[in-house]
Scaffold this motif. Structure first.
Motif, PDB file in Angstrom:
ATOM      1  N   GLN A 163       0.823  -1.215   0.000  1.00  0.00           N
ATOM      2  CA  GLN A 163       0.000   0.000   0.000  1.00  0.00           C
ATOM      3  C   GLN A 163       0.852   1.258   0.000  1.00  0.00           C
ATOM      4  OE1 GLN A 163      -3.282  -0.073  -0.533  1.00  0.00           O
ATOM      5  NE2 GLN A 163      -3.131   2.138  -0.749  1.00  0.00           N
ATOM      6  N   ARG A 166       1.604   1.807  -3.577  1.00  0.00           N
ATOM      7  CA  ARG A 166       0.425   2.306  -4.298  1.00  0.00           C
ATOM      8  C   ARG A 166       0.199   3.787  -4.000  1.00  0.00           C
ATOM      9  NH1 ARG A 166      -2.227  -2.470  -1.919  1.00  0.00           N
ATOM     10  NH2 ARG A 166      -2.040  -4.189  -3.401  1.00  0.00           N
ATOM     11  N   ASN A 167       0.443   4.192  -2.753  1.00  0.00           N
ATOM     12  CA  ASN A 167       0.211   5.581  -2.385  1.00  0.00           C
ATOM     13  C   ASN A 167       1.026   6.541  -3.232  1.00  0.00           C
ATOM     14  OD1 ASN A 167      -1.519   4.726  -0.360  1.00  0.00           O
ATOM     15  ND2 ASN A 167       0.030   4.849   1.242  1.00  0.00           N
ATOM     16  N   ASN A 175      -6.515   7.995  -3.886  1.00  0.00           N
ATOM     17  CA  ASN A 175      -5.598   7.711  -2.795  1.00  0.00           C
ATOM     18  C   ASN A 175      -5.892   8.596  -1.590  1.00  0.00           C
ATOM     19  OD1 ASN A 175      -2.317   8.187  -1.775  1.00  0.00           O
ATOM     20  ND2 ASN A 175      -3.206   6.153  -1.887  1.00  0.00           N
ATOM     21  N   GLU A 208      -5.609  -0.426   3.171  1.00  0.00           N
ATOM     22  CA  GLU A 208      -5.706  -1.571   2.270  1.00  0.00           C
ATOM     23  C   GLU A 208      -7.083  -2.212   2.350  1.00  0.00           C
ATOM     24  OE1 GLU A 208      -2.219  -4.051   0.646  1.00  0.00           O
ATOM     25  OE2 GLU A 208      -2.756  -4.897   2.592  1.00  0.00           O
ATOM     26  N   SER A 228      -4.223  -8.836  -4.961  1.00  0.00           N
ATOM     27  CA  SER A 228      -3.218  -7.769  -4.939  1.00  0.00           C
ATOM     28  C   SER A 228      -3.090  -7.107  -6.310  1.00  0.00           C
ATOM     29  CB  SER A 228      -1.869  -8.324  -4.491  1.00  0.00           C
ATOM     30  OG  SER A 228      -1.431  -9.353  -5.362  1.00  0.00           O
TER      31      SER A 228
END
Length: 352
Positions: A163, A166-167, A175, A208, A228
Motif C-alpha cells: 500500500q 500504491r500511495n 488515494n 488496504e 493484490s
C-alpha cells in the motif's frame, strides 16, 4: 528499433536529477526548517529502533560509506523523501538530542552519549565532515518517472508495504480518499487501532481494507485475478476519478455492517462466542453484500440483528462451501465470489 531509441531519448530528457553531498548538520537543518518532509503522507513507517539509528551514526563516526538518499523536489526549496527516510530521520534526531547512542560495536565507549555529550572535536567533525550523498529528482521531471524511481528503490533493508507503493504510484483523489476513509472510527475499532503506533496503522492495513472493498465491489462476480493485482489495477483505473460516489458507497456499507452485526461485524464464531479479531475475508463478504441490498432491507435486518448473527454463525457451521471460501485460498476469485454471493443470499432471504 526506432521506438526503442525514442523511448530511451524520452527517458533521458524526462528525469532531471541533481547530485550533491550534504553535511549531516545541513540535512538536520533542512528537516528542522521543514525543507525536507520526513513524514510524507504515503508512509506511516517509523520502524528504526535506537540501536539501528545508533549503528548509522557509528558508520559516520568510522567514515564507513552510507547509501545515498533520494529526494523529490515538490516546490523550489521543498523536498519529499523518496528513499532514505530512516537515515535522514536518524541524523536529524541524533543531532537534535532526541536519543542516546546504544549498542555500538566498534566504539562502545560512546554508548550512552547524546550528541551534546560528545567531545567537542568529535561533535564538530560529525556535524561537518561526513557527507551524505543526496540525489534529487528535480521539479521539472516527469511525475510518472518519479514514481518509477520510487518503485525501483523499493529495497533499502525494509521492504515497503504494497500500500505504501500504491500511495506513491497512484497518488491522486482516490488515494486521498483512502486516507480519509481509513479514519472511520468503526473500522479503527475493529482493527484495534488505538494510536499512531498500532501495527495495523503503521502497516496501512486500514487503507488496504478500504481499497479491498472498492476493488471487490467493482468486480466480485468476475474477479479473474489475484486480489493484490486487482487492487493495483483498480487504483490505476480510478486514480483521478471523482470520488464522491465511492465515499458514499463506503459509508453506506460500513454503517450497514455496524447496524446489522454490531460488535460482531467481521468476526467469526468461536465456541459459544465470537473471536475478537477482524477476519479479512469476512470483511469482504459482509461489506460487499451489504452494499448490494437496499436501505429498507437493512432496517429490517437491523431490527432483527440477533437472528442475523445466528444465521451468520450457522453459515460457518453448516455450509462447507462458505467456510472454505473464508478460510482457504481466500484471495482466489472463486472464493471471493462464493463468500459474497452466499452472504448476500443469506441477508436477502433470512426471515426477519
Amino acid at each position: 528499433m526506432k521506438e526503442i531509441l525514442d523511448k530511451f531519448t524520452q527517458a533521458q530528457e524526462s528525469l532531471v536529477t541533481q547530485q550533491s553531498d550534504f553535511s549531516l548538520s545541513a540535512i538536520a537543518e533542512m528537516v528542522r526548517f521543514e525543507s525536507i518532509d520526513i513524514a510524507p503522507h504515503y508512509q506511516r513507517r517509523d520502524r528504526w529502533h535506537v540501536e539501528k539509528q545508533s549503528a548509522l551514526i557509528e558508520s559516520f563516526l568510522l567514515n564507513i560509506p552510507v547509501p545515498p538518499v533520494y529526494l523529490s523536489e515538490d516546490e523550489y526549496g521543498t523536498y519529499t523523501v523518496i528513499d532514505g527516510k530512516q537515515r535522514i530521520t536518524s541524523i536529524y534526531e541524533f543531532l537534535s538530542g532526541k536519543f542516546r547512542l546504544k549498542d555500538l560495536k566498534e566504539v562502545p565507549e560512546l554508548n550512552g552519549y547524546s550528541f551534546e555529550d560528545l567531545p567537542g572535536q568529535i561533535k564538530r567533525a560529525l556535524s561537518i565532515r561526513p557527507f551524505m550523498r543526496v540525489i534529487t529528482l528535480l521539479k521539472q521531471s516527469d511525475p510518472e518517472l518519479k514514481y518509477e524511481v520510487f518503485l525501483r528503490l523499493n529495497t533499502g533493508g525494509e521492504k515497503l508495504k504494497a500500500q505504501e507503493i500504491r500511495n506513491v504510484a497512484f497518488a491522486g483523489p482516490l488515494n486521498d480518499l483512502l486516507f480519509e476513509l481509513s479514519e472511520n472510527e468503526f473500522l479503527k475499532t475493529k482493527l484495534k487501532i488505538t494510536s499512531l503506533k498500532s501495527a495495523p496503522y503503521r502497516n496501512m492495513d486500514d487503507l488496504e481494507l478500504v481499497l479491498r472493498f472498492f476493488t471487490i465491489h467493482s468486480r466480485w462476480g468476475n474477479f479473474g485475478k489475484k486480489i493484490s493485482v486487482a487492487m493495483d489495477d483498480f487504483m490505476a483505473e480510478n486514480q483521478s476519478r471523482e470520488v464522491g460516489g465511492l465515499r458514499d458507497l463506503f459509508y453506506y456499507s460500513i454503517q450497514g455492517c455496524q447496524r446489522i452485526w454490531g460488535d460482531y461485524a467481521f468476526q467469526k464464531p468461536l465456541n459459544n462466542g465470537w473471536r475478537e479479531q477482524l477476519i479479512v475475508p469476512l470483511f469482504d463478504a459482509q461489506m460487499v453484500a451489504v452494499s448490494l441490498i437496499d436501505e429498507a432491507r437493512i432496517r429490517r435486518l437491523e431490527a432483527a440483528k440477533d437472528i442475523v448473527i445466528e444465521a451468520t454463525r450457522s453459515m460457518y457451521e453448516t455450509d462447507p462451501e462458505f467456510l472454505k471460501a473464508v478460510t482457504q485460498a481466500t484471495g482466489d476469485s472463486l472464493a471471493i465470489r462464493n463468500r459474497v454471493a452466499k452472504l448476500r443470499h443469506m441477508l436477502e432471504t433470512v426471515e426477519v
